[in-house]
Design a protein around this motif. Structure first.
Motif, short mmCIF file in Angstrom:
data_model
loop_
_atom_site.label_atom_id
_atom_site.label_comp_id
_atom_site.label_asym_id
_atom_site.label_seq_id
_atom_site.Cartn_x
_atom_site.Cartn_y
_atom_site.Cartn_z
N GLY A 69 0.81 -1.21 0.00
CA GLY A 69 0.00 0.00 0.00
C GLY A 69 0.85 1.26 0.00
N PHE A 70 1.98 1.25 0.74
CA PHE A 70 2.86 2.41 0.79
C PHE A 70 3.38 2.75 -0.59
CE2 PHE A 70 7.25 3.97 0.89
CZ PHE A 70 7.09 5.15 1.59
N TRP A 71 3.91 1.75 -1.30
CA TRP A 71 4.49 2.02 -2.61
C TRP A 71 3.42 2.38 -3.63
CZ3 TRP A 71 9.34 3.10 -3.44
CH2 TRP A 71 10.29 2.67 -2.50
N ARG A 72 2.25 1.77 -3.51
CA ARG A 72 1.14 2.09 -4.42
C ARG A 72 0.78 3.56 -4.32
NH1 ARG A 72 -4.41 2.17 -3.23
NH2 ARG A 72 -5.77 1.86 -5.04
N VAL A 73 0.63 4.06 -3.08
CA VAL A 73 0.25 5.46 -2.90
C VAL A 73 1.40 6.39 -3.26
CG1 VAL A 73 -0.57 7.18 -1.25
CG2 VAL A 73 -1.42 4.86 -1.14
N LEU A 74 2.64 6.03 -2.89
CA LEU A 74 3.79 6.88 -3.19
C LEU A 74 3.95 7.08 -4.69
CD1 LEU A 74 6.30 8.46 -2.38
CD2 LEU A 74 7.56 6.29 -2.32
N VAL B 268 -6.43 7.47 4.37
CA VAL B 268 -5.74 6.75 3.29
C VAL B 268 -4.80 5.70 3.87
CG1 VAL B 268 -4.00 6.98 1.45
CG2 VAL B 268 -5.92 8.58 1.57
N ALA B 269 -4.05 6.09 4.91
CA ALA B 269 -3.12 5.14 5.54
C ALA B 269 -3.87 3.94 6.09
CB ALA B 269 -2.34 5.85 6.65
N LEU B 270 -4.99 4.20 6.77
CA LEU B 270 -5.79 3.11 7.30
C LEU B 270 -6.30 2.21 6.18
CD1 LEU B 270 -7.30 1.66 9.60
CD2 LEU B 270 -9.14 3.36 9.33
N PHE B 271 -6.80 2.83 5.11
CA PHE B 271 -7.34 2.06 4.00
C PHE B 271 -6.28 1.16 3.37
CE2 PHE B 271 -8.07 1.45 -0.52
CZ PHE B 271 -9.37 0.98 -0.56
N GLU B 272 -5.12 1.73 3.07
CA GLU B 272 -4.09 0.98 2.34
C GLU B 272 -3.58 -0.21 3.14
OE1 GLU B 272 -3.34 1.24 -0.72
OE2 GLU B 272 -4.51 3.05 -1.11
N ILE B 273 -3.35 -0.01 4.43
CA ILE B 273 -2.84 -1.12 5.27
C ILE B 273 -3.94 -2.15 5.49
CG2 ILE B 273 -1.92 -1.74 7.52
CD1 ILE B 273 -0.57 1.03 7.59
N ALA B 274 -5.14 -1.67 5.84
CA ALA B 274 -6.24 -2.60 6.16
C ALA B 274 -6.66 -3.41 4.94
CB ALA B 274 -7.43 -1.81 6.70
N TYR B 275 -6.69 -2.79 3.75
CA TYR B 275 -7.18 -3.51 2.58
C TYR B 275 -6.23 -4.63 2.16
CZ TYR B 275 -9.97 -4.11 -1.66
OH TYR B 275 -10.80 -4.62 -2.63
N GLN B 276 -4.92 -4.44 2.41
CA GLN B 276 -3.97 -5.52 2.12
C GLN B 276 -4.22 -6.71 3.06
OE1 GLN B 276 -2.02 -5.73 -0.46
NE2 GLN B 276 -2.59 -3.69 -1.16
N PHE B 277 -4.53 -6.44 4.33
CA PHE B 277 -4.89 -7.51 5.26
C PHE B 277 -6.15 -8.23 4.77
CE2 PHE B 277 -1.87 -5.60 8.06
CZ PHE B 277 -1.55 -6.55 9.01
N ILE C 29 1.55 6.39 6.52
CA ILE C 29 1.80 4.95 6.37
C ILE C 29 3.22 4.62 6.81
CG2 ILE C 29 2.06 3.06 4.71
CD1 ILE C 29 -0.18 4.33 3.06
N TRP C 30 4.18 5.44 6.36
CA TRP C 30 5.58 5.21 6.73
C TRP C 30 5.77 5.29 8.24
CZ3 TRP C 30 9.46 8.01 9.13
CH2 TRP C 30 10.76 7.45 9.02
N ILE C 31 5.16 6.32 8.87
CA ILE C 31 5.27 6.46 10.33
C ILE C 31 4.64 5.27 11.03
CG2 ILE C 31 4.50 7.83 12.31
CD1 ILE C 31 4.75 10.32 10.55
N ALA C 32 3.42 4.88 10.62
CA ALA C 32 2.70 3.79 11.27
C ALA C 32 3.47 2.48 11.15
CB ALA C 32 1.30 3.65 10.66
N LEU C 33 3.97 2.17 9.96
CA LEU C 33 4.70 0.92 9.77
C LEU C 33 6.03 0.93 10.53
CD1 LEU C 33 4.04 0.14 5.99
CD2 LEU C 33 2.92 -0.85 8.00
N SER C 34 6.68 2.09 10.60
CA SER C 34 7.95 2.18 11.34
C SER C 34 7.72 1.97 12.83
CB SER C 34 8.60 3.54 11.08
OG SER C 34 8.92 3.70 9.70
N ILE C 35 6.67 2.59 13.39
CA ILE C 35 6.35 2.39 14.81
C ILE C 35 6.01 0.93 15.07
CG2 ILE C 35 4.66 2.95 16.61
CD1 ILE C 35 4.52 5.77 15.43
#
Length: 317
Positions: free
Chosen positions: A43-48, A84-93, A205-211
């Motif tokens: 999701g991160f790369w898709r949006v970036l 957007v961050a929530l959507f991209e991470i959640a939809y991959q799950f 997304i980057w911050i959330a995944l890093s944390i």
């Protein structure tokens, strides 16, 4: 107001169908990438990549895309970016846990959530018809999820519970983005809303995944890059171009009805590419989801013929 000519409407419907079909490639393309890189990074790369494409377009054709006020950055950049961050991470799950058809069906509970949240937040009517359509959609989702498979998604090592949770969270983010769009799009324009929320989404997304201890992984190979570029070019750039081309020619409600071809296209592609099969009840459930959502858009369109229409974004980047 002059009625659009039939050829113009035909082009509008074809563009809306193209948007839905292109969005329908999100699940199959993501599934194809699970063997190459972590699902949480896709999701991160898709949006970036999509954000970079929008920025290049803005530099070449519309410099105003980069100018907005503080409220726009806070509401759309920060608030919309969080959605957007929530959507991209959640939809991959969701895709990894319940398969492409199940994820798409869960995502299409968003209009139901919009109706309920609009009643709570905006005090909009929640009619008996809306409630009946909501029940049809929810039953359809249950049949689709229980009547499908997630072959090809096992590389992500996520179970059905994670998939259902991810699907509902992605639908919630979609619903909240729609409500935000009812306020922000008339003030800033659809493209600027998409751009601001995409920038915020990439950063968050980057911050959330890093944390979380899972920072975005660099695409490890040329096939991974090709898959990500295809995913961004199709489901981010082309799909939005098609959809906004459609709503310039036909009303938003019929455009949204035509775009509900998305889960059907996704299910057929998943069946062809990864043998993600649906039982007969699964296909009945998917038809109930598409039919219930489409009927809701038709009802909304009939209502809006008597009311001023606000410009809204289609779905999260």
């Amino acid at each position: 107001m002059t009625e659009p000519q039939p050829p113009k409407r035909v082009v509008g419907y074809l563009l809306a169908l193209a948007a839905g079909a292109t969005w329908g490639t999100t699940g199959p393309l993501s599934t194809g990438l699970y063997d190459l890189m972590p699902a949480t990074s896709i999701g991160f790369w898709r949006v970036l990549i999509g954000t970079i494409a929008l920025a290049i377009w803005g530099l070449l054709f519309r410099r105003a895309l980069f100018r907005t006020d503080r409220k726009g950055w806070l509401l759309v950049g920060l608030g919309g970016g969080a959605l957007v961050a929530l959507f991209e991470i959640a939809y991959q799950f969701a895709i990894a846990g319940v398969g492409v058809a199940g994820a798409a069906a869960l995502l299409y509970t968003a209009p139901v959530m919009v109706a309920v949240l609009a009643r709570i937040i905006l005090k909009e009517e929640l009619s008996a018809t809306r409630m009946a359509l909501a029940v049809i959609v929810m039953i359809g989702v249950a049949l689709t999820v229980t009547g499908g498979s997630n072959a090809g998604a096992e590389a992500a090592r996520m179970g059905i519970a994670a998939g259902i949770t991810g699907g509902l969270l992605s639908a919630l983010s979609y619903a909240l983005t729609t409500l935000m769009g009812r306020y922000a799009a008339p003030r800033y324009g659809v493209l600027k809303v998409l751009f601001l929320e995409a920038i915020g989404g990439v950063v968050l997304i980057w911050i959330a995944l890093s944390i979380w201890g899972r920072p975005p992984a660099w695409p490890p190979s040329p096939p991974a890059w090709r898959g990500l570029l295809g995913l961004a070019a199709g489901s981010v750039v082309a799909a939005n171009i098609f959809f906004f081309g459609a709503v310039k020619r036909i009303e938003a409600a019929p455009a949204s009805v035509a775009a509900t071809v998305e889960p059907v296209v996704g299910a057929l592609l998943a069946l062809t590419l990864f043998s993600q099969r649906l039982t007969l009840l699964g296909w009945v459930g998917l038809a109930m989801v598409v039919g219930g959502v489409a009927a809701g858009y038709v009802k909304e369109g009939l209502k809006q013929q008597l009311e001023p229409q606000a410009e809204e974004p289609g779905r999260p980047v």
